[in-house]
Design a protein around this motif. Structure first.
Motif, PDB file in Angstrom:
ATOM      1  N   HIS A 225      94.132 103.050  -9.201  1.00 22.17           N
ATOM      2  CA  HIS A 225      94.394 101.609  -9.243  1.00 22.17           C
ATOM      3  C   HIS A 225      94.580 101.196 -10.701  1.00 22.17           C
ATOM      4  N   PRO A 226      95.620 100.431 -11.015  1.00 17.52           N
ATOM      5  CA  PRO A 226      95.909 100.098 -12.414  1.00 17.52           C
ATOM      6  C   PRO A 226      94.838  99.270 -13.121  1.00 17.52           C
ATOM      7  N   SER A 227      93.950  98.623 -12.377  1.00 15.36           N
ATOM      8  CA  SER A 227      92.908  97.812 -13.003  1.00 15.36           C
ATOM      9  C   SER A 227      91.560  98.516 -13.082  1.00 15.36           C
ATOM     10  N   VAL A 228      91.512  99.776 -12.697  1.00 13.73           N
ATOM     11  CA  VAL A 228      90.263 100.543 -12.781  1.00 13.73           C
ATOM     12  C   VAL A 228      90.317 101.428 -14.023  1.00 13.73           C
ATOM     13  N   ALA A 229      89.383 101.187 -14.939  1.00 14.85           N
ATOM     14  CA  ALA A 229      89.309 101.992 -16.162  1.00 14.85           C
ATOM     15  C   ALA A 229      88.690 103.360 -15.875  1.00 14.85           C
ATOM     16  N   ARG A 230      87.633 103.353 -15.056  1.00 18.08           N
ATOM     17  CA  ARG A 230      86.947 104.601 -14.710  1.00 18.08           C
ATOM     18  C   ARG A 230      85.887 104.308 -13.655  1.00 18.08           C
ATOM     19  N   LEU A 231      85.328 105.360 -13.102  1.00 20.37           N
ATOM     20  CA  LEU A 231      84.211 105.237 -12.174  1.00 20.37           C
ATOM     21  C   LEU A 231      82.928 105.060 -12.976  1.00 20.37           C
ATOM     22  N   HIS A 232      81.915 104.507 -12.329  1.00 23.95           N
ATOM     23  CA  HIS A 232      80.647 104.219 -13.008  1.00 23.95           C
ATOM     24  C   HIS A 232      79.511 104.587 -12.067  1.00 23.95           C
ATOM     25  N   GLY A 233      78.511 105.256 -12.569  1.00 21.82           N
ATOM     26  CA  GLY A 233      77.414 105.731 -11.735  1.00 21.82           C
ATOM     27  C   GLY A 233      76.307 104.744 -11.461  1.00 21.82           C
ATOM     28  N   GLY A 234      76.405 103.547 -11.999  1.00 21.49           N
ATOM     29  CA  GLY A 234      75.323 102.577 -11.820  1.00 21.49           C
ATOM     30  C   GLY A 234      74.289 102.724 -12.919  1.00 21.49           C
ATOM     31  N   ILE A 235      73.338 101.830 -12.949  1.00 27.60           N
ATOM     32  CA  ILE A 235      72.355 101.780 -14.032  1.00 27.60           C
ATOM     33  C   ILE A 235      71.527 103.075 -14.131  1.00 27.60           C
ATOM     34  N   PHE A 236      71.257 103.702 -13.008  1.00 25.92           N
ATOM     35  CA  PHE A 236      70.479 104.944 -13.022  1.00 25.92           C
ATOM     36  C   PHE A 236      71.330 106.166 -12.689  1.00 25.92           C
ATOM     37  N   GLY A 237      72.643 105.980 -12.574  1.00 27.92           N
ATOM     38  CA  GLY A 237      73.528 107.097 -12.262  1.00 27.92           C
ATOM     39  C   GLY A 237      73.405 107.594 -10.842  1.00 27.92           C
ATOM     40  N   ASP A 238      72.875 106.736  -9.962  1.00 28.20           N
ATOM     41  CA  ASP A 238      72.610 107.191  -8.598  1.00 28.20           C
ATOM     42  C   ASP A 238      73.769 106.995  -7.628  1.00 28.20           C
ATOM     43  N   VAL A 239      74.858 106.368  -8.076  1.00 27.46           N
ATOM     44  CA  VAL A 239      76.053 106.289  -7.228  1.00 27.46           C
ATOM     45  C   VAL A 239      76.851 107.556  -7.526  1.00 27.46           C
ATOM     46  N   ALA A 240      76.646 108.561  -6.694  1.00 29.64           N
ATOM     47  CA  ALA A 240      77.250 109.869  -6.951  1.00 29.64           C
ATOM     48  C   ALA A 240      77.273 110.703  -5.680  1.00 29.64           C
ATOM     49  N   THR A 241      78.180 111.661  -5.681  1.00 25.05           N
ATOM     50  CA  THR A 241      78.261 112.654  -4.620  1.00 25.05           C
ATOM     51  C   THR A 241      78.062 114.009  -5.265  1.00 25.05           C
ATOM     52  N   TYR A 242      77.183 114.805  -4.686  1.00 28.15           N
ATOM     53  CA  TYR A 242      76.922 116.132  -5.229  1.00 28.15           C
ATOM     54  C   TYR A 242      77.844 117.135  -4.548  1.00 28.15           C
ATOM     55  N   LEU A 243      78.639 117.785  -5.366  1.00 31.59           N
ATOM     56  CA  LEU A 243      79.602 118.781  -4.905  1.00 31.59           C
ATOM     57  C   LEU A 243      79.154 120.147  -5.414  1.00 31.59           C
ATOM     58  N   PRO A 244      79.685 121.223  -4.869  1.00 32.71           N
ATOM     59  CA  PRO A 244      79.288 122.550  -5.351  1.00 32.71           C
ATOM     60  C   PRO A 244      79.543 122.690  -6.859  1.00 32.71           C
ATOM     61  N   GLY A 245      78.479 122.831  -7.615  1.00 30.99           N
ATOM     62  CA  GLY A 245      78.578 123.067  -9.050  1.00 30.99           C
ATOM     63  C   GLY A 245      78.868 121.857  -9.909  1.00 30.99           C
ATOM     64  N   ARG A 246      78.961 120.677  -9.303  1.00 32.94           N
ATOM     65  CA  ARG A 246      79.220 119.475 -10.109  1.00 32.94           C
ATOM     66  C   ARG A 246      78.819 118.223  -9.345  1.00 32.94           C
ATOM     67  N   ARG A 247      78.903 117.126 -10.055  1.00 30.98           N
ATOM     68  CA  ARG A 247      78.540 115.829  -9.500  1.00 30.98           C
ATOM     69  C   ARG A 247      79.704 114.865  -9.706  1.00 30.98           C
ATOM     70  N   LEU A 248      80.107 114.164  -8.671  1.00 28.89           N
ATOM     71  CA  LEU A 248      81.170 113.167  -8.744  1.00 28.89           C
ATOM     72  C   LEU A 248      80.502 111.806  -8.877  1.00 28.89           C
ATOM     73  N   THR A 249      80.547 111.254 -10.073  1.00 27.30           N
ATOM     74  CA  THR A 249      79.895 109.985 -10.367  1.00 27.30           C
ATOM     75  C   THR A 249      80.777 108.817  -9.949  1.00 27.30           C
ATOM     76  N   GLY A 250      80.172 107.818  -9.315  1.00 31.43           N
ATOM     77  CA  GLY A 250      80.863 106.588  -8.978  1.00 31.43           C
ATOM     78  C   GLY A 250      81.244 106.438  -7.523  1.00 31.43           C
ATOM     79  N   VAL A 251      81.042 107.470  -6.718  1.00 33.78           N
ATOM     80  CA  VAL A 251      81.379 107.411  -5.284  1.00 33.78           C
ATOM     81  C   VAL A 251      80.246 108.055  -4.489  1.00 33.78           C
ATOM     82  N   ARG A 252      79.787 107.330  -3.474  1.00 31.75           N
ATOM     83  CA  ARG A 252      78.817 107.912  -2.539  1.00 31.75           C
ATOM     84  C   ARG A 252      79.238 107.501  -1.137  1.00 31.75           C
ATOM     85  N   VAL A 253      79.496 108.479  -0.291  1.00 32.71           N
ATOM     86  CA  VAL A 253      79.879 108.231   1.095  1.00 32.71           C
ATOM     87  C   VAL A 253      78.603 108.195   1.920  1.00 32.71           C
ATOM     88  N   GLY A 254      78.358 107.052   2.559  1.00 32.80           N
ATOM     89  CA  GLY A 254      77.148 106.901   3.355  1.00 32.80           C
ATOM     90  C   GLY A 254      77.189 107.720   4.628  1.00 32.80           C
TER      91      GLY A 254
END
Length: 108
Positions: A23-52
């Motif tokens: 999206h042209p108005s999104v600078a980047r993803l953000h993990g929240g104040i404690f970095g808890d908005v994230a998805t854990y993937l094999p060997g890495r963490r995707l910050t800014g997205v969590r699928v409930g």
């Protein structure tokens, strides 16, 4: 509403991240104040997205550029992501804003 299985959530999170960051108005993803908005993937963490799971919403954390009204951008993102997730609720937190063309810090 189609709820993703635990096996589908990581690939869905990556697809959501790609749509959101394109999206042209999104600078980047953000993990929240404690970095808890994230998805854990094999060997890495995707910050800014969590699928409930189940009835939990999809959570997004973003840094937006101040080139369009914030509510308009949030509405665009919510519509796009909800459509990808079969109509699931989408909670969006704007963690910061940036001026267009201004170099920004990386997510802490």
């Amino acid at each position: 509403m189609t709820v993703p299985t635990a096996a589908e959530a990581p690939s869905l999170a990556e697809r959501i991240a790609a749509v959101v960051t394109s999206h042209p108005s999104v600078a980047r993803l953000h993990g929240g104040i404690f970095g808890d908005v994230a998805t854990y993937l094999p060997g890495r963490r995707l910050t800014g997205v969590r699928v409930g799971e189940g009835d939990e919403p999809v959570e997004l954390g973003v840094v937006l550029l101040l080139d369009r009204p914030i509510p308009e951008v949030v509405r665009d993102l919510r519509t796009a992501v909800s459509g990808m997730c079969g109509g699931a609720a989408v909670d969006i937190t704007v963690g910061d804003v940036a001026l267009p063309g201004e170099p920004g810090p990386t997510d802490r």
